[in-house]
Structures are given as structure tokens and as C-alpha cells.
Scaffold this motif. Structure first.
Motif, PDB file in Angstrom:
ATOM      1  N   MET A   1       9.949   5.875   9.966  1.00 62.40           N
ATOM      2  CA  MET A   1       9.724   5.095  10.869  1.00 62.40           C
ATOM      3  C   MET A   1      11.365   4.125  11.485  1.00 62.40           C
ATOM      4  O   MET A   1      11.975   4.341  10.733  1.00 62.40           O
ATOM      5  N   ALA A   2      11.282   4.309  12.324  1.00 62.23           N
ATOM      6  CA  ALA A   2      12.483   4.553  13.314  1.00 62.23           C
ATOM      7  C   ALA A   2      13.130   2.883  13.262  1.00 62.23           C
ATOM      8  O   ALA A   2      11.782   1.920  13.591  1.00 62.23           O
ATOM      9  N   LEU A   3      13.933   2.322  12.858  1.00 57.85           N
ATOM     10  CA  LEU A   3      14.226   1.538  12.457  1.00 57.85           C
ATOM     11  C   LEU A   3      15.420   0.550  13.909  1.00 57.85           C
ATOM     12  O   LEU A   3      16.339   1.733  14.335  1.00 57.85           O
ATOM     13  N   VAL A   4      15.700  -0.484  14.339  1.00 54.22           N
ATOM     14  CA  VAL A   4      16.812  -0.542  15.209  1.00 54.22           C
ATOM     15  C   VAL A   4      17.908  -1.285  15.330  1.00 54.22           C
ATOM     16  O   VAL A   4      17.879  -1.558  13.475  1.00 54.22           O
ATOM     17  N   ASN A   5      19.026  -1.116  15.232  1.00 51.85           N
ATOM     18  CA  ASN A   5      19.997  -1.703  14.992  1.00 51.85           C
ATOM     19  C   ASN A   5      20.083  -3.560  15.429  1.00 51.85           C
ATOM     20  O   ASN A   5      20.045  -3.710  16.539  1.00 51.85           O
ATOM     21  N   GLU A   6      20.090  -3.978  13.915  1.00 48.19           N
ATOM     22  CA  GLU A   6      19.742  -5.706  13.671  1.00 48.19           C
ATOM     23  C   GLU A   6      20.579  -5.820  14.609  1.00 48.19           C
ATOM     24  O   GLU A   6      20.193  -7.897  14.909  1.00 48.19           O
ATOM     25  N   HIS A   7      22.475  -5.464  14.287  1.00 49.07           N
ATOM     26  CA  HIS A   7      22.822  -6.092  15.095  1.00 49.07           C
ATOM     27  C   HIS A   7      22.578  -6.685  16.744  1.00 49.07           C
ATOM     28  O   HIS A   7      23.781  -7.764  17.680  1.00 49.07           O
ATOM     29  N   PHE A   8      22.050  -5.679  17.279  1.00 51.48           N
ATOM     30  CA  PHE A   8      22.377  -6.454  18.619  1.00 51.48           C
ATOM     31  C   PHE A   8      21.040  -7.800  18.946  1.00 51.48           C
ATOM     32  O   PHE A   8      21.078  -8.471  19.827  1.00 51.48           O
ATOM     33  N   ASN A 139      31.712  -6.599  19.707  1.00 50.68           N
ATOM     34  CA  ASN A 139      31.447  -6.234  18.157  1.00 50.68           C
ATOM     35  C   ASN A 139      30.742  -6.555  17.088  1.00 50.68           C
ATOM     36  O   ASN A 139      30.312  -6.013  16.475  1.00 50.68           O
ATOM     37  N   VAL A 140      29.488  -7.602  17.603  1.00 51.16           N
ATOM     38  CA  VAL A 140      28.675  -7.901  17.394  1.00 51.16           C
ATOM     39  C   VAL A 140      27.093  -7.002  17.469  1.00 51.16           C
ATOM     40  O   VAL A 140      27.114  -6.592  16.851  1.00 51.16           O
ATOM     41  N   MET A 141      27.641  -6.263  18.615  1.00 53.79           N
ATOM     42  CA  MET A 141      26.111  -4.577  17.824  1.00 53.79           C
ATOM     43  C   MET A 141      27.243  -3.665  17.676  1.00 53.79           C
ATOM     44  O   MET A 141      26.035  -3.547  16.575  1.00 53.79           O
ATOM     45  N   CYS A 142      28.275  -3.790  16.348  1.00 51.80           N
ATOM     46  CA  CYS A 142      27.872  -2.883  15.557  1.00 51.80           C
ATOM     47  C   CYS A 142      28.731  -3.353  14.539  1.00 51.80           C
ATOM     48  O   CYS A 142      29.624  -2.823  13.306  1.00 51.80           O
ATOM     49  N   GLY A 143      28.416  -5.186  14.149  1.00 49.77           N
ATOM     50  CA  GLY A 143      27.899  -5.652  13.228  1.00 49.77           C
ATOM     51  C   GLY A 143      29.809  -5.783  12.735  1.00 49.77           C
ATOM     52  O   GLY A 143      30.150  -6.922  11.798  1.00 49.77           O
ATOM     53  N   ALA A 145      31.125  -9.066  14.035  1.00 48.17           N
ATOM     54  CA  ALA A 145      31.586 -10.325  14.539  1.00 48.17           C
ATOM     55  C   ALA A 145      30.679 -11.271  13.400  1.00 48.17           C
ATOM     56  O   ALA A 145      31.268 -12.237  13.244  1.00 48.17           O
ATOM     57  N   GLY A 146      30.031 -10.743  12.368  1.00 49.12           N
ATOM     58  CA  GLY A 146      29.411 -11.269  12.018  1.00 49.12           C
ATOM     59  C   GLY A 146      28.136 -12.279  12.310  1.00 49.12           C
ATOM     60  O   GLY A 146      27.228 -11.663  13.147  1.00 49.12           O
ATOM     61  N   ASP A 147      28.258 -13.337  12.012  1.00 49.83           N
ATOM     62  CA  ASP A 147      26.960 -14.565  12.062  1.00 49.83           C
ATOM     63  C   ASP A 147      26.544 -15.218  13.124  1.00 49.83           C
ATOM     64  O   ASP A 147      28.338 -15.850  12.918  1.00 49.83           O
ATOM     65  N   LEU A 148      26.647 -16.038  14.991  1.00 43.61           N
ATOM     66  CA  LEU A 148      26.100 -16.900  14.954  1.00 43.61           C
ATOM     67  C   LEU A 148      26.714 -18.112  14.365  1.00 43.61           C
ATOM     68  O   LEU A 148      25.338 -18.013  14.372  1.00 43.61           O
ATOM     69  N   GLY A 149      27.155 -19.111  14.538  1.00 43.19           N
ATOM     70  CA  GLY A 149      27.017 -20.451  14.245  1.00 43.19           C
ATOM     71  C   GLY A 149      26.790 -21.507  14.740  1.00 43.19           C
ATOM     72  O   GLY A 149      26.657 -21.154  16.179  1.00 43.19           O
ATOM     73  N   PRO A 150      26.770 -22.159  14.297  1.00 40.25           N
ATOM     74  CA  PRO A 150      25.234 -23.342  15.656  1.00 40.25           C
ATOM     75  C   PRO A 150      27.218 -23.889  16.443  1.00 40.25           C
ATOM     76  O   PRO A 150      26.924 -24.714  17.332  1.00 40.25           O
ATOM     77  N   ASP A 151      27.860 -23.924  15.968  1.00 40.03           N
ATOM     78  CA  ASP A 151      29.382 -24.246  16.817  1.00 40.03           C
ATOM     79  C   ASP A 151      29.884 -23.054  17.832  1.00 40.03           C
ATOM     80  O   ASP A 151      31.000 -23.468  18.341  1.00 40.03           O
ATOM     81  N   GLY A 152      28.914 -22.384  18.466  1.00 37.68           N
ATOM     82  CA  GLY A 152      28.869 -21.308  19.325  1.00 37.68           C
ATOM     83  C   GLY A 152      29.625 -20.580  18.481  1.00 37.68           C
ATOM     84  O   GLY A 152      30.636 -19.271  19.397  1.00 37.68           O
TER      85      GLY A 152
END
Length: 410
Positions: A1-8, A139-143, A145-152
Motif C-alpha cells: 500500500m502506497a502512503l502519502v507524505n502526510e505533511h502535505f 518546510n511544512v512539506m518536509c516536516g 515546520a511542525g503543526d499549525l496552531g489556532p494562532d496561525g
């Protein structure tokens, strides 16, 4: 099963300018026949310099004869363009670089997005805020940047606010950061750093073993003497900085695609499990040879013509045209009572929204009530909330008409 890059999947559903396009298209459907003035996307409107067109025509003719045909070119770029870059962009400023430190590309956007491939995904990073979206998104795409918070804000990104309160001069991080993105003259605010201010960043990077990723795509628009055109005007910068340049906004190559990246041989980075220092020039060269087929011969001949006496004069005339647009817009908005920044050393106007109105609401007001399209500042980062970006790349008559509309409306 192929898995996507979940950072995208962490990214917003669409790119900033796609969202604007959707809003504009909706407006056009519901308001047919309305004369919209677009001052939002930073695409140029003046034609290519005649010197570039002539050079490209000659290159096309060369491609029609076996004796002068060019197939695959060097991934790093042709010597004729690299030598013209060194001779005209760096030597007059007292900057010594070797040809193998210049890498021709298909525009600065590509390399600013790809450069992270030669650096570990878990490097810490800092960005001036607001900022050109590609720096964050790549940088989000490669992981990284981390996760997006409610403050943007992204959890693993150190934000360095640039607002009217600090005169758009970012403060140095209060802790060490592995990578720092700087863009000057700045997109979107149109503001700059003086030589003494840029020195602080170079000294910080040298002291903290930090790599600066310096986007100088708008350096040709600089008018003031105390604003550096290259980070390498600062002593020691070749040991800590990569610089990105573009012919898109300088010479109208947005539809032709050409720029270059400077990776000095003195610049090294560490490995995790040894004391070895690795030259980033070597890694970037390896990356380009593997993943990039080079910029076309025809395009590079066109870029070379920018540096001829005729090309320089023609490109300067185009830049002067856009900067006169910027002056008209800056003075018109000021006369209408708005607080505006930029437009002196860059083709961008950064205007404060009135009465505390948020960026998207003000965007909608200009679109529906004035029929002028800008770019909401908040889409460039949290510190962009309460601002709107306008570009000076439009036609003169459109800039004048837009200012007349806004002054009447205000």
C-alpha cells in the motif's frame, strides 16, 4: 500500500493566490462588465527588454543549425551567463566569488523551496513575519515546520515579527536557530535593512552556527545608498549565507523563468554523528545534477543580454517605471489618509487597514466597493493581520485610476 507524505495534508487547501483568484472570479461572475484593477499578484506587465528578445531570437536561430545546436547544457548553467553575473552583480561591489559558486535556475521560487533538501528535516528554523509563503510551505512539506496552531503559527517555527511598532526591523532570536530566512528588500512589506542592521544577522549566524537563506530577488529596486544589494557585502557572510537572485522582477522574466543561487564554498554544515563539516556547495551541486536538467540555452542567452549596455539601460527604464508607480501609489494612499510603508526600495506598498478592520474584510471592501484587488496581509503570516499588500507592477493608467478610486472612496 502506497502512503502519502502526510505533511502535505497539513497545508491549507490551496495556495494564497489561488484563493484570491477564486474570490475575483466569483466577483466577475456576479458583477459582469465591471472594470477590475488588479494590484494583488506581483506579476510584471512591461514587456521584455529588446536586448533580451534579440538575444533569444539569435539563440533560436542557432538551434536551427546542426553546427550551433545546443542539447543538454550544464546543470549549473552556461559559463557565459555565470561570468556576466560575477562581472556585473558582484565584482563592482567588492565581492569575490568563483564561477562554481553560482547555480543558474528556473527562478528563485524553485530554489528557495528546494534548498531544504540538503539540510536535515529537524533543523530549527526562524522566519521574519510576515513572509513570502513558499518559505513556510516548503518546510511544512518536509516536516520541519511542525503543526499549525489556532494562532496561525507553526509549532516548530520561530517567528520574528516585523510591524510598524518595530519599524519592520526584526529582532534577533532570543535563542539559537539552525536556519533563518531573510528577504530584503522585503516581500511583502517593501521595507529594507541597512548595512549595519544586516551585519547583526551575519554576526548572529557566525556566532550560532546558523545558515541564513537570503532572498535578494528585489535588490535591483534599491534606491538608498545604505541598503546592501547582497548579503555578501557583509564580511563573513560567505561562511553563513546562501543568496537567491531572480530575473523575474528585475527583467520581466516571470514567463521566461531564470534566476540563480549563490552557495559559497566556505559555507559548511555539521553532521550529527561526527565532527566532519560538509560544504553545502558540494551537496547542492550533487542535488542539481540529480534533479535539475538545467535552464534552457535560449533563456540563458536572454538573461545574459540583461548585462549588455543596451540591456542595462532598458531594464533600468522598466524598473524606473515600476518605481514611479510605487511613488504614485504611496503618495496617493497617504493623501487619502492611509498609513503606508515600502515603495521606496521595493515595488510593494504595505498599507495599514483603517479602523482595525481585518485583512480579508478590507480586501473584500476594496474588491466590491472600489473594484481594486490587493493581497490580504494576514496570508503572509500572523504579523500581517491588519495590512494589505499592493504591487507597483501594473500599468501606469491602472495605478493612477486605482488611487483616484481609493481617494474618492476614502
Amino acid at each position: 500500500m502506497a502512503l502519502v507524505n502526510e505533511h502535505f495534508l497539513k497545508l491549507p487547501g490551496s495556495y494564497l493566490f489561488s484563493d484570491i483568484a477564486k474570490k475575483v472570479n466569483t466577483f466577475k461572475v456576479t458583477h459582469p462588465g465591471t472594470n477590475l484593477i488588479r494590484l494583488g499578484i506581483g506579476d510584471v506587465t512591461r514587456p521584455l527588454a529588446p536586448a533580451c528578445i534579440e538575444a533569444m531570437h539569435r539563440a533560436v536561430d542557432e538551434m536551427s543549425h546542426a553546427e550551433t545546436f545546443h542539447g543538454y547544457g550544464p546543470e549549473q548553467g552556461y559559463d557565459f551567463l555565470i561570468e556576466a553575473i560575477l562581472k556585473n552583480d558582484f565584482t563592482p561591489r567588492g565581492i569575490a566569488l568563483s564561477p562554481s559558486e553560482i547555480f543558474i535556475n528556473d527562478g528563485a521560487k524553485s530554489d528557495t523551496g528546494y534548498i531544504g533538501e540538503i539540510l536535515r528535516w529537524d533543523n530549527s528554523m526562524g522566519v521574519t513575519d510576515p513572509i513570502y509563503p513558499v518559505y513556510i510551505d516548503s518546510n511544512v512539506m518536509c516536516g520541519r515546520a511542525g503543526d499549525l496552531g489556532p494562532d496561525g503559527k507553526w509549532s516548530d517555527v520561530t517567528y520574528l515579527p516585523c510591524t510598524a511598532e518595530n519599524n519592520f526591523i526584526p529582532q534577533l532570536p532570543d535563542r539559537r536557530v539552525d536556519l533563518i530566512y531573510l528577504c530584503y528588500p522585503n516581500n511583502p512589506t517593501g521595507t529594507t535593512l541597512t548595512k549595519s542592521e544586516l551585519k547583526k544577522w551575519v554576526y548572529y549566524a557566525l556566532a550560532n552556527d546558523t545558515v541564513i537563506l537570503f532572498d535578494a530577488a528585489y535588490e535591483a529596486y534599491i534606491r538608498e545608498d545604505n541598503v546592501p544589494h547582497s548579503i555578501y557585502e557583509i564580511k563573513g557572510a560567505k561562511r553563513c549565507a546562501i543568496e537567491f537572485r531572480s530575473f523575474s522582477k528585475t527583467a520581466g522574466f516571470t514567463g521566461v523563468r531564470c534566476g540563480y543561487t549563490v552557495v559559497p564554498k566556505e559555507l559548511t554544515a555539521a553532521t550529527l554523528d561526527s565532527d566532519e563539516r560538509v560544504p553545502l556547495n558540494r551537496l547542492w551541486n550533487r542535488r542539481q545534477c540529480t534533479k535539475f536538467n538545467g535552464t534552457s540555452y535560449i533563456t540563458q542567452r536572454g538573461a545574459e543580454a540583461i548585462y549588455t549596455p543596451e540591456g542595462k539601460a532598458q531594464v533600468k527604464a522598466t524598473i524606473d517605471y515600476y518605481m514611479e508607480n510605487a511613488r504614485i501609489m504611496r503618495e496617493g494612499l497617504s493623501a487619502a489618509g492611509f498609513k503606508v510603508y515600502g515603495g521606496v526600495n521595493a515595488p510593494y506598498i504595505w498599507m495599514k487597514t483603517p479602523d482595525g478592520i481585518d485583512s480579508w474584510r478590507f480586501f473584500d471592501q476594496l474588491l466590491y466597493e472600489v473594484n481594486v484587488v490587493g493581497t490580504p496581509g494576514v496570508e503572509f503570516g500572523p504579523s500581517g493581520e491588519g495590512y494589505l499588500r499592493l504591487t507597483a507592477f501594473g500599468q501606469r493608467k491602472d495605478c493612477e485610476a486605482a488611487m483616484a478610486r481609493i481617494e474618492k472612496w476614502a
